[in-house]
Scaffold this active site. Structure first.
Site, short mmCIF file in Angstrom:
data_model
loop_
_atom_site.label_atom_id
_atom_site.label_comp_id
_atom_site.label_asym_id
_atom_site.label_seq_id
_atom_site.Cartn_x
_atom_site.Cartn_y
_atom_site.Cartn_z
N THR A 123 0.83 -1.21 0.00
CA THR A 123 0.00 0.00 0.00
C THR A 123 0.86 1.25 0.00
OG1 THR A 123 -1.69 -1.17 1.26
CG2 THR A 123 -1.82 1.23 1.24
N TYR A 154 -12.81 -5.03 -1.98
CA TYR A 154 -13.99 -4.63 -2.76
C TYR A 154 -15.02 -5.74 -2.89
CZ TYR A 154 -17.05 -2.39 -6.09
OH TYR A 154 -18.16 -1.86 -6.69
N TYR A 175 -2.10 -10.49 4.72
CA TYR A 175 -2.15 -9.11 5.19
C TYR A 175 -3.59 -8.71 5.48
CZ TYR A 175 -1.48 -3.97 4.65
OH TYR A 175 -1.46 -2.61 4.81
N ARG A 230 -8.98 -0.84 4.53
CA ARG A 230 -8.80 -0.69 3.08
C ARG A 230 -9.54 -1.74 2.28
NH1 ARG A 230 -4.96 2.99 1.22
NH2 ARG A 230 -3.64 3.87 2.85
N LYS A 251 0.43 -10.12 8.60
CA LYS A 251 0.62 -8.69 8.84
C LYS A 251 -0.66 -8.14 9.44
CE LYS A 251 1.57 -4.21 6.71
NZ LYS A 251 1.83 -3.45 5.46
N ILE A 258 6.09 -4.60 9.70
CA ILE A 258 6.22 -4.07 8.33
C ILE A 258 5.84 -2.62 8.47
CG2 ILE A 258 5.37 -4.19 5.96
CD1 ILE A 258 4.99 -7.20 6.37
#
Length: 306
Positions: free
Chosen positions: A48, A110, A136, A141, A164, A207
């Site tokens: 990202t 989405y 992740y 998001r 993550k 991360i």
């Protein structure tokens, strides 16, 4: 085979752009070398923070190739996820061919799959490539959490070695840690402000966005925490706290790219549309935070991997 897991600091690298929005590969490679020399444990391009959403697949692979070429002795973990399983497999294949040592796989966004579909998605990728893979979870998001049960099931796969954690939910993160302790599995913070608490409950590192400009301090904090020196780790955590907050005043990676320009790592913090530059009030706050850090002493790098 069983892959090694990940411990330490893995900067989520930014992607620099020229004025015409083409990728500045020279600055990208300089930044990769800077981070390696600062003592980080690996690099994560094209997540990202690297603006993967606005680069083409060819550019995506070119960035990974450039980072692999630039560094000597740290693993490169390539962002290669997608909300389309076939696309994620193809992007992962090209990333491995480009020299990536591991993969970071965001959960499908989405289309919001149910847990069964989510697990199948990650398993299909893991079955395809014999390289270490990190799943992740960033529901802010993607619109969907990776269910704890899904993460626990996936930890049993020999190629899925990490998680993550960027949900902001310590209960969820702690449960994943508790239930994967018997597996060859790392839980890495994906939220700088939560790195210390996550390590304290059994996580192995981060991360990190902030490590792009404060790699030494971030490595010192994580190294101290992993080795059990929580007094020292807390000192760095509180020292870096204002930066952690400032870097998320507006959408990532806007503040970190502005900070890199202020620090002189970039000649410009430009981003690709639809991201925009910070307003002057936020920039001034960011400058103040960076100035306060510049007045402090840079620590010796702690070896988190020991």
């Amino acid at each position: 085979m069983t892959h090694d897991t990940y411990t330490g600091v893995f900067p989520a690298m930014t992607t620099p752009f020229h004025e015409d929005e083409s990728i500045d590969f020279e600055t990208l490679q300089d930044h990769a070398r800077y981070l390696e020399s600062a003592g980080v444990d690996g690099l994560v391009p094209m997540g990202t923070t690297g603006e993967s959403a606005t680069v083409s697949h060819d550019e995506h692979i070119e960035v990974i190739e450039a980072v692999v070429e630039a560094v000597d002795d740290v693993p490169v973990i390539a962002g290669s996820g997608s909300n389309n399983t076939r696309e994620a497999i193809e992007l992962s294949r090209r990333s491995v061919e480009a020299g990536a040592d591991g993969l970071l796989l965001i959960s499908p966004y989405y289309n919001k799959p149910e847990p069964a579909g989510m697990e199948t998605h990650f398993r299909r990728i893991a079955d395809e490539f014999d390289v270490p893979q990190i799943i992740y979870n960033v529901p802010s998001r993607t619109g969907r959490n990776i269910a704890v049960e899904t993460a626990v099931n996936l930890a049993e796969h020999e190629n899925i070695v990490g998680y993550k954690a960027a949900s902001g939910d310590m209960n969820r993160i702690t449960e994943v840690i508790e239930r994967t302790r018997e597996e060859n599995f790392s839980v890495l913070s994906g939220d700088d402000a939560m790195t210390l608490p996550i390590i304290a409950t059994g996580g192995t590192g981060c991360i990190s966005v902030s490590a792009n400009i404060e790699p030494e301090r971030t490595c010192a904090m994580v190294g101290a925490a992993v080795s059990g020196d929580y007094e020292r780790a807390r000192t760095y955590h509180h020292e870096l706290g204002p930066l952690f907050r400032a870097l998320f005043m507006v959408s990532n990676p806007i503040p970190i790219k502005e900070a890199m320009e202020i620090r002189g790592h970039y000649d410009s913090g430009r981003m690709r549309s639809p991201l925009s530059r910070m307003d002057e009030a936020d920039l001034e706050r960011l400058r103040e935070v960076l100035a306060d850090l510049d007045d402090g002493q840079v620590p010796e790098v702690a070896e988190a991997s020991e």
